[in-house]
Design a protein around this motif. Sequence first.
Motif, mmCIF file in Angstrom:
data_model
loop_
_atom_site.group_PDB
_atom_site.id
_atom_site.type_symbol
_atom_site.label_atom_id
_atom_site.label_comp_id
_atom_site.label_asym_id
_atom_site.label_seq_id
_atom_site.Cartn_x
_atom_site.Cartn_y
_atom_site.Cartn_z
ATOM 1 N N ALA A 189 0.818 -1.217 0.000
ATOM 2 C CA ALA A 189 0.000 0.000 0.000
ATOM 3 C C ALA A 189 0.851 1.267 0.000
ATOM 4 C CB ALA A 189 -0.929 0.002 1.218
ATOM 5 N N GLY A 190 2.173 1.112 0.165
ATOM 6 C CA GLY A 190 3.051 2.290 0.321
ATOM 7 C C GLY A 190 3.103 3.154 -0.934
ATOM 8 N N TYR A 191 3.546 4.397 -0.748
ATOM 9 C CA TYR A 191 3.542 5.359 -1.853
ATOM 10 C C TYR A 191 4.750 5.250 -2.787
ATOM 11 C CZ TYR A 191 -0.082 7.719 0.877
ATOM 12 O OH TYR A 191 -1.215 8.012 1.560
ATOM 13 N N GLY A 192 5.836 4.685 -2.322
ATOM 14 C CA GLY A 192 7.016 4.593 -3.189
ATOM 15 C C GLY A 192 7.609 5.945 -3.526
ATOM 16 N N THR A 193 7.672 6.828 -2.531
ATOM 17 C CA THR A 193 8.102 8.214 -2.804
ATOM 18 C C THR A 193 9.543 8.304 -3.309
ATOM 19 O OG1 THR A 193 8.552 8.369 -0.442
ATOM 20 C CG2 THR A 193 6.525 9.391 -1.221
ATOM 21 N N ARG A 194 10.353 7.285 -3.001
ATOM 22 C CA ARG A 194 11.745 7.364 -3.454
ATOM 23 C C ARG A 194 11.866 7.214 -4.974
ATOM 24 N NH1 ARG A 194 15.142 3.703 0.602
ATOM 25 N NH2 ARG A 194 13.112 2.830 1.088
ATOM 26 N N ALA B 35 7.734 -6.858 -1.308
ATOM 27 C CA ALA B 35 8.227 -7.039 -2.677
ATOM 28 C C ALA B 35 9.414 -6.139 -3.013
ATOM 29 C CB ALA B 35 7.083 -6.816 -3.672
ATOM 30 N N ASP B 36 9.587 -5.060 -2.254
ATOM 31 C CA ASP B 36 10.764 -4.179 -2.434
ATOM 32 C C ASP B 36 12.068 -4.930 -2.255
ATOM 33 O OD1 ASP B 36 9.148 -2.065 -2.541
ATOM 34 O OD2 ASP B 36 9.810 -1.118 -0.666
ATOM 35 N N ASP B 37 12.040 -5.909 -1.369
ATOM 36 C CA ASP B 37 13.231 -6.717 -1.129
ATOM 37 C C ASP B 37 13.178 -7.901 -2.085
ATOM 38 O OD1 ASP B 37 14.424 -5.214 0.847
ATOM 39 O OD2 ASP B 37 13.485 -6.283 2.499
ATOM 40 N N SER C 213 15.250 1.264 -3.042
ATOM 41 C CA SER C 213 16.151 2.391 -3.293
ATOM 42 C C SER C 213 16.615 2.320 -4.747
ATOM 43 C CB SER C 213 17.367 2.321 -2.360
ATOM 44 O OG SER C 213 18.257 1.312 -2.796
ATOM 45 N N VAL C 214 16.916 3.480 -5.308
ATOM 46 C CA VAL C 214 17.324 3.520 -6.718
ATOM 47 C C VAL C 214 18.607 2.712 -6.907
ATOM 48 C CG1 VAL C 214 18.052 5.043 -8.603
ATOM 49 C CG2 VAL C 214 16.153 5.723 -7.118
ATOM 50 N N GLU C 215 19.556 2.829 -5.960
ATOM 51 C CA GLU C 215 20.834 2.112 -6.091
ATOM 52 C C GLU C 215 20.597 0.595 -6.115
ATOM 53 O OE1 GLU C 215 20.129 4.318 -3.711
ATOM 54 O OE2 GLU C 215 21.263 6.033 -4.462
#
Length: 278
Positions: free
Chosen positions: A10-15, A130-132, A258-260
């Motif tokens: 549900a997060g916004y993914g602001t990065r 899923a980010d990880d 993170s972008v990196e």
Amino acid sequence: MIKKCLFPAAGYGTRFLPATKAMPKEMLPILNKPLIQYGVEEAYDAGCDVMAIITGRGKRAITDHFDISYELEHQIKGTSKEAMLNDIRKLIDECTFTYTRQNEMKGLGDAILKGRVLVGESDPFAVVLADDLCINPDGEGVLRQMINIHNKFRCSIVAIMEVPDEEVHKYGIISGREIEDGVYMVEDMVEKPDNDKAPSNLAIIGRYILTADIFEIIENTKPGKNGEVQITDALLTQAKRGMVLAYKFKGKRFDCGSVEGFVEATNYFYNNILKKCK
Ligand code: G1P
């Protein structure tokens, strides 16, 4: 048997703004596959067939992704492109996808609590952030490794990795006693501690096995770090009441939040997976 996997999404993914202004961050692709599909495939390979996704406003693309696209499939039927949908079609055919929304961003603990209606009150379940993005080129996936440990000890388990001291403030950090190779009995757990206050440099990554009593514990967990209900705090309560294990997983993890980390994962998958398939 763990059959259900929860995906807080549900997060916004602001990065990743502006890319994530109108598109869910979970749909960002590593090569040609969205992040969340990697997570669903890992859960499927670990034996799960109910994928319970916690979404929010603006996340419809996730629901559409895990559904049949009749027009598209009709259009490419009989062409060389057809095979490109094989993997996702298999997931759609063999898994059940369920959804509920987290209406307010009140933390990962709150997101998991919203999943109660989807995973039920009795069985243990998996959680994948899923980010990880995790892979283990040499053997079983990370979630499968954790389920193996759960089957032996029957308690909640968090996946951990060592991080440099200057990065501990980005993670939930555990400390504990190693009871077998790479398996720690959790004694303390702190969400994103200051670098000089961390109990160790063993950081939690986005893979959890949770027993269902966690829901009642989360309900009684007060907002913690950043005013949010933290799963880390709820797990510490569970550890004190009984037992929680931390498992140093085998494999690689990319921080695609993170972008990196995202670029690192892209390069890794291009050089090690895609090129080898050609
Ligand atoms: C969450 C958890 C944190 C964990 C991290 C792993 O934080 O709260 O304990 O270490 O995921 O990725 P987030 O990165 O969502 O802020």
